[in-house]
Design a protein around this motif. Structure first.
Motif, short mmCIF file in Angstrom:
data_model
loop_
_atom_site.label_atom_id
_atom_site.label_comp_id
_atom_site.label_asym_id
_atom_site.label_seq_id
_atom_site.Cartn_x
_atom_site.Cartn_y
_atom_site.Cartn_z
N LEU A 107 13.18 16.23 16.05
CA LEU A 107 12.40 15.25 16.04
C LEU A 107 11.01 15.52 15.84
CD1 LEU A 107 13.92 12.24 18.27
CD2 LEU A 107 14.12 12.51 15.79
N GLN A 108 10.46 16.50 16.48
CA GLN A 108 9.06 17.07 16.41
C GLN A 108 8.55 17.34 15.22
OE1 GLN A 108 7.87 20.04 19.59
NE2 GLN A 108 9.47 19.29 20.90
N THR A 109 9.50 17.83 14.41
CA THR A 109 9.00 18.37 12.88
C THR A 109 9.55 17.12 11.84
OG1 THR A 109 11.09 19.69 12.83
CG2 THR A 109 9.24 20.85 13.24
N GLU A 110 10.23 16.36 12.27
CA GLU A 110 10.74 15.28 11.09
C GLU A 110 9.68 14.27 11.20
OE1 GLU A 110 14.07 11.98 10.74
OE2 GLU A 110 14.22 13.46 12.19
N PHE A 111 9.15 13.84 12.45
CA PHE A 111 7.88 12.79 12.55
C PHE A 111 6.74 13.75 13.07
CE2 PHE A 111 12.01 10.86 13.23
CZ PHE A 111 11.92 9.58 12.28
N THR A 112 5.69 13.70 12.11
CA THR A 112 4.42 14.28 12.69
C THR A 112 3.40 13.32 12.13
OG1 THR A 112 3.91 15.48 10.59
CG2 THR A 112 5.44 16.74 12.46
N TYR A 113 2.13 13.34 12.97
CA TYR A 113 1.10 12.60 12.62
C TYR A 113 0.41 13.04 11.04
CZ TYR A 113 1.41 9.50 16.53
OH TYR A 113 1.79 8.47 17.48
N GLU A 114 0.54 14.13 10.94
CA GLU A 114 0.30 14.77 9.49
C GLU A 114 0.95 13.88 8.41
OE1 GLU A 114 -0.84 18.01 12.46
OE2 GLU A 114 1.08 16.70 12.10
N LYS A 115 2.24 13.76 8.52
CA LYS A 115 2.93 12.98 7.64
C LYS A 115 2.64 11.48 7.63
CE LYS A 115 7.31 15.90 7.79
NZ LYS A 115 8.50 16.09 8.26
N THR A 116 2.26 10.92 8.78
CA THR A 116 1.74 9.51 8.82
C THR A 116 0.57 9.66 8.26
OG1 THR A 116 2.94 9.37 11.34
CG2 THR A 116 1.29 7.74 10.46
N VAL A 117 -0.25 10.42 8.44
CA VAL A 117 -1.66 9.98 7.66
C VAL A 117 -1.43 10.40 6.36
CG1 VAL A 117 -4.01 11.06 7.40
CG2 VAL A 117 -3.11 10.84 9.59
N ASP A 118 -0.79 11.14 5.73
CA ASP A 118 -0.45 11.49 4.25
C ASP A 118 0.08 9.96 3.51
OD1 ASP A 118 -1.52 13.82 4.48
OD2 ASP A 118 0.44 15.02 4.30
N GLN A 119 1.09 9.64 4.32
CA GLN A 119 1.65 8.34 3.83
C GLN A 119 0.52 7.12 3.80
OE1 GLN A 119 5.47 8.80 6.37
NE2 GLN A 119 5.98 7.79 4.74
N LEU A 120 -0.11 7.03 4.75
CA LEU A 120 -1.16 5.96 4.91
C LEU A 120 -2.30 6.13 3.82
CD1 LEU A 120 -1.77 5.69 8.74
CD2 LEU A 120 -0.86 3.96 7.11
N LEU A 121 -2.54 7.51 3.55
CA LEU A 121 -3.52 7.53 2.25
C LEU A 121 -2.78 7.25 0.86
CD1 LEU A 121 -5.24 10.82 3.73
CD2 LEU A 121 -6.09 8.60 3.53
N SER A 122 -1.65 7.62 0.90
CA SER A 122 -1.07 7.57 -0.29
C SER A 122 -0.83 5.82 -0.68
CB SER A 122 0.54 8.21 -0.30
OG SER A 122 1.39 7.18 0.67
N TYR A 123 -1.17 5.06 0.17
CA TYR A 123 -1.00 3.54 -0.20
C TYR A 123 -2.43 2.90 -0.29
CZ TYR A 123 3.79 4.22 1.22
OH TYR A 123 5.04 4.36 1.53
N ILE A 124 -3.47 3.76 0.02
CA ILE A 124 -4.81 3.53 -0.36
C ILE A 124 -5.09 3.34 -1.66
CG2 ILE A 124 -7.27 3.76 0.04
CD1 ILE A 124 -6.43 5.09 2.65
#
Length: 271
Positions: free
Chosen positions: A254-271
């Motif tokens: 889970l440490q590599t499946e869920f990262t805040y880098e991925k969270t930020v990238d996804q948020l930016l992709s919806y802007i």
């Protein structure tokens, strides 16, 4: 996905839905909330949280030298989270058995210290158990990380969550888990990293006379429920997993499946 847990009551008129009035771009941190909004015809993006590696880590430390298998209960104490039910069921099966211990760090700062203590004491039903330890509020993240590390198993039987950070983090640092297979839990818990307990067909009223009061305009409805015999069977199954390997290797993924880098990238992709 602020206050995402309150969608779990299945109440269409919950004030939570009015967050959509604040803008056209709505992001949900768990799959269940997205499904709820999708079912209402509302376009919602799934943006999961990441593992907080700055706060939580596996300390590779031995806390008990007597071979016991230790279970943890987490989160602010609340009827929704089923801590009292978990304590009662666990103690009925494993109470005063030196092979196992249960630690509870469940404290709700929105209610008095006296009421917190009363809720736990009521769960004990006037009995004494040498293998149950109730811990109060932990002020430092370092102390809380020690608490999570001190167990072999985390119990995650809440009827409604936005994410369940303590339980998720426990699994991610290699702890085994018994998890109610419903709501936000389904985002990160699976049959490989957790012992899953399916919800029952019947549901339970959400009212607790504290945060959910019958007749209010908001926070009405029902929560997911479960069979207590199946919960105990899940505890017995997770003991077998611990006996094979105290480290939950699947959970560490889970440490590599869920990262805040991925969270930020996804948020930016919806802007």
């Amino acid at each position: 996905s602020l206050n995402a847990a309150f969608v779990d009551v299945g109440y269409d008129r919950d004030a939570f839905l009015h967050y959509l009035d604040l803008g056209s771009n709505f992001n949900s941190l768990n799959k269940y909330t997205k499904e709820v909004f999708d079912s209402h015809g509302i376009e919602t993006h799934f943006v999961p949280l990441g593992f907080d590696a700055n706060t939580f880590s596996n300390l590779n430390k031995t806390f008990f030298d007597d071979g016991r298998i230790t279970f943890n209960l987490c989160g602010k104490i609340e009827r929704r989270k089923n801590q009292v039910r978990s304590i009662k069921s666990w103690l009925k099966k494993f109470g005063n058995n030196k092979k196992y211990s249960l630690q509870s760090c469940c404290y709700n700062s929105f209610i008095s210290k006296e009421l917190n203590a009363k809720i736990i004491n009521d769960a004990l039903e006037g009995k004494r158990y040498f293998n149950f330890n109730n811990l109060e509020w932990m002020e430092k993240n370092k102390t809380y990380n020690e608490f999570l590390n001190s167990a072999d198993v985390v119990l995650a039987m809440s009827s409604g969550e936005g994410w369940a950070i303590p339980e998720f983090s426990s699994v991610a640092i290699g702890k085994h888990a018994v998890v109610l297979n419903a709501h936000a839990h389904t985002t990160w818990a699976n049959e490989k990293n957790s012992v899953l307990i399916n919800s029952s067909k019947d549901k339970i009223d959400c009212y607790d006379n504290l945060f959910f009061k019958k007749g209010m305009d908001t926070n009405q409805g029902q929560y997911f429920n479960y069979n207590e015999d199946e919960f105990i069977a899940g505890c017995e199954e997770v003991i077998k997993r611990v006996e094979i390997n105290r480290v939950n290797e699947e959970g560490l993924k889970l440490q590599t499946e869920f990262t805040y880098e991925k969270t930020v990238d996804q948020l930016l992709s919806y802007i």
